[in-house]
Every structure is written in structure tokens, then in C-alpha cells.
Design a protein around this motif. Structure first.
Motif, short mmCIF file in Angstrom:
data_model
loop_
_atom_site.label_atom_id
_atom_site.label_comp_id
_atom_site.label_asym_id
_atom_site.label_seq_id
_atom_site.Cartn_x
_atom_site.Cartn_y
_atom_site.Cartn_z
N VAL A 259 0.49 -1.02 -0.33
CA VAL A 259 0.16 0.04 -0.12
C VAL A 259 1.14 1.34 -0.39
O VAL A 259 1.97 1.28 0.92
CB VAL A 259 -1.14 -0.12 0.85
CG1 VAL A 259 -1.40 1.95 0.87
CG2 VAL A 259 -1.73 -1.12 1.33
N ASP A 260 0.44 1.86 -0.44
CA ASP A 260 1.52 3.29 -1.27
C ASP A 260 1.39 4.65 0.02
O ASP A 260 0.33 4.60 0.74
CB ASP A 260 1.07 3.94 -2.17
CG ASP A 260 2.01 5.13 -2.46
OD1 ASP A 260 2.52 6.18 -1.89
OD2 ASP A 260 1.85 5.97 -3.65
N PRO A 261 2.56 4.30 1.07
CA PRO A 261 2.34 5.08 2.22
C PRO A 261 2.24 6.75 1.70
O PRO A 261 1.76 7.17 2.85
CB PRO A 261 3.61 5.28 2.72
CG PRO A 261 4.88 4.80 1.50
CD PRO A 261 3.17 3.70 0.90
#
Length: 262
Positions: A259-261
Motif C-alpha cells: 500500500v502506497d504510504p
């Protein structure tokens, strides 16, 4: 300069080339085969010999807290063994380190909460009085934004099967006291205060029962850990025979999703 050696006093035990002394008795000649492990644990921590009724409740608590299936503590032990199969001690330690506010630590937290309420109040003489005391204690804890320890269970939504059994054993053994009386009252009045029904959980009733035995509150989590050590060793033994930790690891690893932070 003094040649006097430092002294390190202990009432637990000592040994010399031919004997081992434990609690003032000869370990080999007076204790082995004569007392149970539960009695020894009780005596080691309290420096008193339990009555038969106290010992029955104490050992019932140890049995009640020994295992509860694939809890995080058991999974931690199994995964640690999978990662380091040469380290049984590491696997045991990993499981014991997980004994906190959600698992096992509830035993200590419940006893502490009950003791605090009892210390601030007169002991009721009848069930309505206990209900009033419990109602006020739950109300104050709710208004403070906290949870009442010992209420609710992630699996046993209606009743924890351990709770009525331990209460019965305590009554039959003559150890039922103020902590269990207050804990039962909390179970009776909590629905009207909280607006929902939550069962008295096994860890909580164990804490109340141990407190009624006069055991120090600061050691109650230790008793829970002592009990769970037996269950963890069972999980480790089963993991050696029929391993599942590899499947648990692969299930999490293969289903991890980045998941893209941002």
C-alpha cells in the motif's frame, strides 16, 4: 581492607555439594513426591502453605489459563520455533512476552480494578448492596473513558465456560470472597450501565479468585504466565510433530499487499 564476604539473604533455596534446601526443607527428602507443583508455586511466592481449599482454587486457575487455542501468544511461539528450531527457550519466551492487556494480563488488571473499588468502599452485606457498588464502579469507569477489565471475550460472546465453574469451585472450597462477589455483581449490572451484555471472562474470574486467596496483585500476571507456559510447551511439542507455522507464515507473506504510504 576487610576479608568479609558479602551476604545475599534468600528464603527461597540454597545448595551445597550434597543437599538442596528449598523453603527451609530438604528438596529431595521432604518435597519431591510429597507436594504438587501447584503447591510449590504457591509456597514459593507467598511463603505460606495453602489450605486444601486454597490449593484447589489455585490449581483450577492454572488449568483454566493454560491454553486457549491459537491465540497470538501460541502463534508467536510456533513461528519463533519455525524460525529458530534449535531454540525451544526462544519459542517459549516469545509466547510469554505476549501476555499483556489483551491476553493473560486481564487476570492482573481485573484483580487490581476490584481491589481498588473495594479499598474505597464498605463491604456490602447483601446482593443489592453489591449491585449498587458494582453499578457505581462500572459507571465511573465508563465516564472516565476506560474499559472494565474482565468483561467480554473475543470468542465466548454469551458465557465463558470457565467462569461459573471457577466460581462454584471457590464456593465449595470456602475461598469465595469480596473480589468474586464484586465481580459477579459487575456481571449482573453491567448491561444496564453499558447498554450491552458482556460475559465475565475466564481471565477476569481467575484474577478475582486469586485475589480472594490473598495473593499479591503485582504477581497475578506471573501466575497467568506460569499457567500459559504449560500450554505453550504443548503448542511447541505439537509444532514439532505436526507443524503449521510454515503455513501461517506463507499465508501472510503470499497475501501481503503493498500500500502506497502517501
Amino acid at each position: 581492607m576487610s576479608d568479609e564476604q558479602p551476604r545475599y539473604p534468600t528464603s527461597i533455596g540454597t545448595s551445597d555439594p550434597t543437599t538442596i534446601t528449598l523453603l527451609g526443607q530438604d528438596l529431595a527428602g521432604e518435597l519431591m513426591g510429597e507436594i504438587s507443583f501447584g503447591e510449590l508455586a504457591f509456597r514459593l511466592t507467598t511463603r505460606r502453605t495453602p489450605t486444601p481449599g486454597q490449593l484447589k482454587v489455585f490449581e483450577a486457575v492454572l488449568v483454566a489459563l493454560a491454553d486457549h487455542g491459537f491465540t497470538p501468544t501460541a502463534i508467536a511461539s510456533r513461528l519463533t520455533l519455525h524460525s529458530a528450531p534449535e531454540s525451544v527457550q526462544g519459542a517459549m519466551a516469545a509466547g510469554l512476552l505476549g501476555g499483556g492487556s489483551r491476553f493473560l494480563g486481564v487476570t492482573e488488571d481485573t484483580a487490581g480494578f476490584l481491589a481498588e473499588v473495594l479499598a474505597e468502599s464498605e463491604t456490602p452485606s447483601d446482593e443489592p448492596g453489591w449491585n449498587d457498588l458494582a453499578r457505581e464502579a462500572v459507571r465511573r469507569r465508563r465516564e472516565a473513558g476506560g474499559f472494565v477489565p474482565g468483561l467480554g471475550h473475543p470468542v465466548h460472546k454469551q458465557q465463558d465456560p470457565r467462569t461459573p465453574v471457577l466460581i462454584r469451585i471457590a464456593r465449595e472450597s470456602g475461598t469465595y470472597g469480596a473480589h468474586l462477589a464484586l465481580f459477579e455483581a459487575i456481571g449482573r449490572v453491567a448491561p444496564e450501565v453499558l447498554g450491552k451484555t458482556l460475559p465475565l471472562n475466564g481471565a477476569g474470574v481467575c484474577g478475582a479468585a486469586l485475589a480472594d486467596l490473598g495473593l499479591p496483585a503485582e504477581l497475578l500476571r506471573g501466575y497467568a504466565l506460569l499457567a500459559r507456559a504449560a500450554g505453550l510447551l504443548g503448542h511447541i511439542a505439537e509444532e514439532m510433530r505436526d507443524p503449521v507455522a510454515g503455513d501461517i507464515y506463507r499465508s501472510v507473506d503470499r497475501n501481503a499487499e503493498y500500500v502506497d504510504p502517501g
